[in-house]
Design a protein around this motif. Sequence first.
Motif, PDB file in Angstrom:
ATOM      1  N   LEU A  93     -32.069 -55.344  50.707  1.00  0.00           N
ATOM      2  CA  LEU A  93     -32.747 -56.499  50.112  1.00  0.00           C
ATOM      3  C   LEU A  93     -32.285 -56.689  48.668  1.00  0.00           C
ATOM      4  CD1 LEU A  93     -34.845 -58.738  50.506  1.00  0.00           C
ATOM      5  CD2 LEU A  93     -36.604 -57.124  49.742  1.00  0.00           C
ATOM      6  N   ARG A  94     -32.146 -55.587  47.976  1.00  0.00           N
ATOM      7  CA  ARG A  94     -31.640 -55.652  46.599  1.00  0.00           C
ATOM      8  C   ARG A  94     -30.264 -56.323  46.569  1.00  0.00           C
ATOM      9  NH1 ARG A  94     -27.590 -54.586  43.658  1.00  0.00           N
ATOM     10  NH2 ARG A  94     -27.863 -53.894  41.535  1.00  0.00           N
ATOM     11  N   ASP A  95     -29.390 -55.934  47.498  1.00  0.00           N
ATOM     12  CA  ASP A  95     -28.047 -56.510  47.522  1.00  0.00           C
ATOM     13  C   ASP A  95     -28.078 -58.002  47.845  1.00  0.00           C
ATOM     14  OD1 ASP A  95     -26.996 -54.064  46.869  1.00  0.00           O
ATOM     15  OD2 ASP A  95     -26.144 -53.635  48.839  1.00  0.00           O
ATOM     16  N   ALA A  96     -29.033 -58.414  48.688  1.00  0.00           N
ATOM     17  CA  ALA A  96     -29.138 -59.841  49.027  1.00  0.00           C
ATOM     18  C   ALA A  96     -29.510 -60.668  47.796  1.00  0.00           C
ATOM     19  CB  ALA A  96     -30.183 -60.048  50.130  1.00  0.00           C
ATOM     20  N   LEU A  97     -30.250 -60.065  46.879  1.00  0.00           N
ATOM     21  CA  LEU A  97     -30.678 -60.786  45.674  1.00  0.00           C
ATOM     22  C   LEU A  97     -29.649 -60.673  44.548  1.00  0.00           C
ATOM     23  CD1 LEU A  97     -34.419 -59.605  45.619  1.00  0.00           C
ATOM     24  CD2 LEU A  97     -33.582 -61.864  46.330  1.00  0.00           C
ATOM     25  N   ALA A  98     -28.794 -59.642  44.626  1.00  0.00           N
ATOM     26  CA  ALA A  98     -27.932 -59.298  43.489  1.00  0.00           C
ATOM     27  C   ALA A  98     -26.958 -60.405  43.110  1.00  0.00           C
ATOM     28  CB  ALA A  98     -27.159 -58.021  43.785  1.00  0.00           C
ATOM     29  N   SER A  99     -26.504 -61.185  44.091  1.00  0.00           N
ATOM     30  CA  SER A  99     -25.480 -62.190  43.765  1.00  0.00           C
ATOM     31  C   SER A  99     -26.091 -63.532  43.374  1.00  0.00           C
ATOM     32  CB  SER A  99     -24.567 -62.382  44.976  1.00  0.00           C
ATOM     33  OG  SER A  99     -25.347 -62.799  46.069  1.00  0.00           O
ATOM     34  N   LEU A 100     -27.419 -63.631  43.390  1.00  0.00           N
ATOM     35  CA  LEU A 100     -28.050 -64.926  43.110  1.00  0.00           C
ATOM     36  C   LEU A 100     -28.165 -65.141  41.604  1.00  0.00           C
ATOM     37  CD1 LEU A 100     -30.913 -64.790  45.781  1.00  0.00           C
ATOM     38  CD2 LEU A 100     -28.526 -65.500  46.053  1.00  0.00           C
ATOM     39  N   THR A 101     -28.039 -66.390  41.209  1.00  0.00           N
ATOM     40  CA  THR A 101     -28.082 -66.683  39.769  1.00  0.00           C
ATOM     41  C   THR A 101     -29.315 -67.491  39.375  1.00  0.00           C
ATOM     42  OG1 THR A 101     -26.693 -68.592  40.199  1.00  0.00           O
ATOM     43  CG2 THR A 101     -25.574 -66.592  39.469  1.00  0.00           C
ATOM     44  N   LEU A 102     -30.160 -67.811  40.341  1.00  0.00           N
ATOM     45  CA  LEU A 102     -31.343 -68.611  40.023  1.00  0.00           C
ATOM     46  C   LEU A 102     -32.473 -67.720  39.481  1.00  0.00           C
ATOM     47  CD1 LEU A 102     -32.884 -69.725  43.468  1.00  0.00           C
ATOM     48  CD2 LEU A 102     -31.640 -67.630  43.034  1.00  0.00           C
ATOM     49  N   PRO A 103     -33.464 -68.310  38.780  1.00  0.00           N
ATOM     50  CA  PRO A 103     -34.576 -67.492  38.275  1.00  0.00           C
ATOM     51  C   PRO A 103     -35.356 -66.856  39.418  1.00  0.00           C
ATOM     52  CG  PRO A 103     -34.683 -69.743  37.395  1.00  0.00           C
ATOM     53  CD  PRO A 103     -33.583 -69.722  38.410  1.00  0.00           C
ATOM     54  N   MET A 104     -35.675 -65.567  39.249  1.00  0.00           N
ATOM     55  CA  MET A 104     -36.426 -64.831  40.284  1.00  0.00           C
ATOM     56  C   MET A 104     -37.563 -64.080  39.599  1.00  0.00           C
ATOM     57  SD  MET A 104     -33.531 -63.157  42.726  1.00  0.00           S
ATOM     58  CE  MET A 104     -32.297 -62.620  41.569  1.00  0.00           C
ATOM     59  N   ILE A 105     -38.756 -64.198  40.158  1.00  0.00           N
ATOM     60  CA  ILE A 105     -39.909 -63.461  39.633  1.00  0.00           C
ATOM     61  C   ILE A 105     -40.390 -62.494  40.708  1.00  0.00           C
ATOM     62  CG2 ILE A 105     -42.156 -63.617  38.496  1.00  0.00           C
ATOM     63  CD1 ILE A 105     -40.104 -65.329  37.133  1.00  0.00           C
ATOM     64  N   GLU A 106     -40.518 -61.241  40.328  1.00  0.00           N
ATOM     65  CA  GLU A 106     -41.052 -60.199  41.223  1.00  0.00           C
ATOM     66  C   GLU A 106     -42.556 -60.111  40.978  1.00  0.00           C
ATOM     67  OE1 GLU A 106     -39.279 -56.403  40.359  1.00  0.00           O
ATOM     68  OE2 GLU A 106     -40.651 -55.302  41.666  1.00  0.00           O
ATOM     69  N   VAL A 107     -43.319 -60.220  42.058  1.00  0.00           N
ATOM     70  CA  VAL A 107     -44.781 -60.180  41.938  1.00  0.00           C
ATOM     71  C   VAL A 107     -45.328 -59.013  42.753  1.00  0.00           C
ATOM     72  CG1 VAL A 107     -46.945 -61.383  42.516  1.00  0.00           C
ATOM     73  CG2 VAL A 107     -45.043 -62.665  41.532  1.00  0.00           C
ATOM     74  N   HIS A 108     -46.240 -58.265  42.149  1.00  0.00           N
ATOM     75  CA  HIS A 108     -47.038 -57.275  42.875  1.00  0.00           C
ATOM     76  C   HIS A 108     -48.499 -57.546  42.604  1.00  0.00           C
ATOM     77  CE1 HIS A 108     -43.489 -55.114  43.989  1.00  0.00           C
ATOM     78  NE2 HIS A 108     -43.080 -55.202  42.736  1.00  0.00           N
ATOM     79  N   ILE A 109     -49.273 -57.562  43.653  1.00  0.00           N
ATOM     80  CA  ILE A 109     -50.704 -57.822  43.513  1.00  0.00           C
ATOM     81  C   ILE A 109     -51.372 -56.692  42.738  1.00  0.00           C
ATOM     82  CG2 ILE A 109     -52.839 -58.041  44.860  1.00  0.00           C
ATOM     83  CD1 ILE A 109     -51.018 -59.373  47.044  1.00  0.00           C
ATOM     84  N   SER A 110     -51.020 -55.474  43.102  1.00  0.00           N
ATOM     85  CA  SER A 110     -51.576 -54.306  42.416  1.00  0.00           C
ATOM     86  C   SER A 110     -50.667 -53.920  41.250  1.00  0.00           C
ATOM     87  CB  SER A 110     -51.689 -53.134  43.393  1.00  0.00           C
ATOM     88  OG  SER A 110     -50.395 -52.730  43.833  1.00  0.00           O
ATOM     89  N   ASN A 111     -51.207 -53.120  40.342  1.00  0.00           N
ATOM     90  CA  ASN A 111     -50.384 -52.573  39.259  1.00  0.00           C
ATOM     91  C   ASN A 111     -49.690 -51.330  39.798  1.00  0.00           C
ATOM     92  OD1 ASN A 111     -49.251 -51.334  37.084  1.00  0.00           O
ATOM     93  ND2 ASN A 111     -51.013 -51.610  35.730  1.00  0.00           N
ATOM     94  N   VAL A 112     -48.444 -51.517  40.199  1.00  0.00           N
ATOM     95  CA  VAL A 112     -47.730 -50.421  40.866  1.00  0.00           C
ATOM     96  C   VAL A 112     -47.532 -49.215  39.933  1.00  0.00           C
ATOM     97  CG1 VAL A 112     -46.550 -51.778  42.637  1.00  0.00           C
ATOM     98  CG2 VAL A 112     -45.505 -51.576  40.387  1.00  0.00           C
ATOM     99  N   TYR A 113     -47.590 -49.445  38.639  1.00  0.00           N
ATOM    100  CA  TYR A 113     -47.363 -48.353  37.675  1.00  0.00           C
ATOM    101  C   TYR A 113     -48.583 -47.459  37.482  1.00  0.00           C
ATOM    102  CZ  TYR A 113     -43.329 -51.180  37.166  1.00  0.00           C
ATOM    103  OH  TYR A 113     -42.200 -51.889  37.473  1.00  0.00           O
ATOM    104  N   LYS A 114     -49.715 -47.910  38.012  1.00  0.00           N
ATOM    105  CA  LYS A 114     -50.943 -47.108  37.969  1.00  0.00           C
ATOM    106  C   LYS A 114     -51.114 -46.306  39.240  1.00  0.00           C
ATOM    107  CE  LYS A 114     -54.600 -49.687  35.581  1.00  0.00           C
ATOM    108  NZ  LYS A 114     -55.767 -50.507  35.916  1.00  0.00           N
ATOM    109  N   ARG A 115     -50.209 -46.470  40.178  1.00  0.00           N
ATOM    110  CA  ARG A 115     -50.380 -45.905  41.511  1.00  0.00           C
ATOM    111  C   ARG A 115     -49.429 -44.725  41.732  1.00  0.00           C
ATOM    112  NH1 ARG A 115     -50.480 -50.589  45.732  1.00  0.00           N
ATOM    113  NH2 ARG A 115     -51.344 -48.895  46.993  1.00  0.00           N
ATOM    114  N   GLU A 116     -49.162 -44.397  42.982  1.00  0.00           N
ATOM    115  CA  GLU A 116     -48.338 -43.223  43.290  1.00  0.00           C
ATOM    116  C   GLU A 116     -46.953 -43.353  42.621  1.00  0.00           C
ATOM    117  OE1 GLU A 116     -49.697 -45.369  45.449  1.00  0.00           O
ATOM    118  OE2 GLU A 116     -50.457 -44.359  47.239  1.00  0.00           O
ATOM    119  N   PRO A 117     -46.367 -42.233  42.241  1.00  0.00           N
ATOM    120  CA  PRO A 117     -45.060 -42.266  41.567  1.00  0.00           C
ATOM    121  C   PRO A 117     -43.978 -43.006  42.375  1.00  0.00           C
ATOM    122  CG  PRO A 117     -46.033 -40.099  41.341  1.00  0.00           C
ATOM    123  CD  PRO A 117     -46.954 -40.875  42.248  1.00  0.00           C
ATOM    124  N   PHE A 118     -44.028 -42.933  43.725  1.00  0.00           N
ATOM    125  CA  PHE A 118     -42.971 -43.618  44.484  1.00  0.00           C
ATOM    126  C   PHE A 118     -43.031 -45.131  44.311  1.00  0.00           C
ATOM    127  CE2 PHE A 118     -45.401 -45.372  47.992  1.00  0.00           C
ATOM    128  CZ  PHE A 118     -46.467 -44.488  48.197  1.00  0.00           C
TER     129      PHE A 118
END
Length: 145
Positions: free
Chosen positions: A84-109
């Motif tokens: 999925l990362r590779d599918a996005l890597a060649s794109l030049t348009l604006p992209m926003i990554e959204v997570h509902i939860s605060n992933v940095y407060k959760r499990e290390p993975f």
Amino acid sequence: MKILVIHGPNLNMLGRREPAIYGHTTLAQINNALTEKARASGATLLAFQSNHEGALIDFIQAEVDDATGIIINPGAFTHYSIALRDALASLTLPMIEVHISNVYKREPFRHVSLIAPLVTGQISGLGWRGYLLALAWLLSTHVDN
Ligand code: DQA
């Protein structure tokens, strides 16, 4: 303006899925709110959800040519999908990554995002309204420029 909203695995279960973490708002309600907001600004919004990595990639490849922005919550694929990362890597348009939860407060993975280095910005922890904020930003870039 055509904005793609891409939801990864298990997000079809929003409303029923761990509501203490993800809230009670369903995916249909989120997509409806986004569609209304986009329409009010004269933009077209195309929302897609899949539990399958390849289906998400197929959607991106099929729809990206005339798209002007992407809002993506890859779900768990955030943390390990090189494809999925590779599918996005060649794109030049604006992209926003959204997570509902605060992933940095959760499990290390969940602290690792393979797509974070590719996207314009990331919203994490603001609940389903994070999608609305991402859309407001994408719409504003067209007004300001
Ligand atoms: C999520 C966070 C991910 O770690 C998790 O696998 C999800 C949802 C979020 O929106 O908070 O499926 O992307």
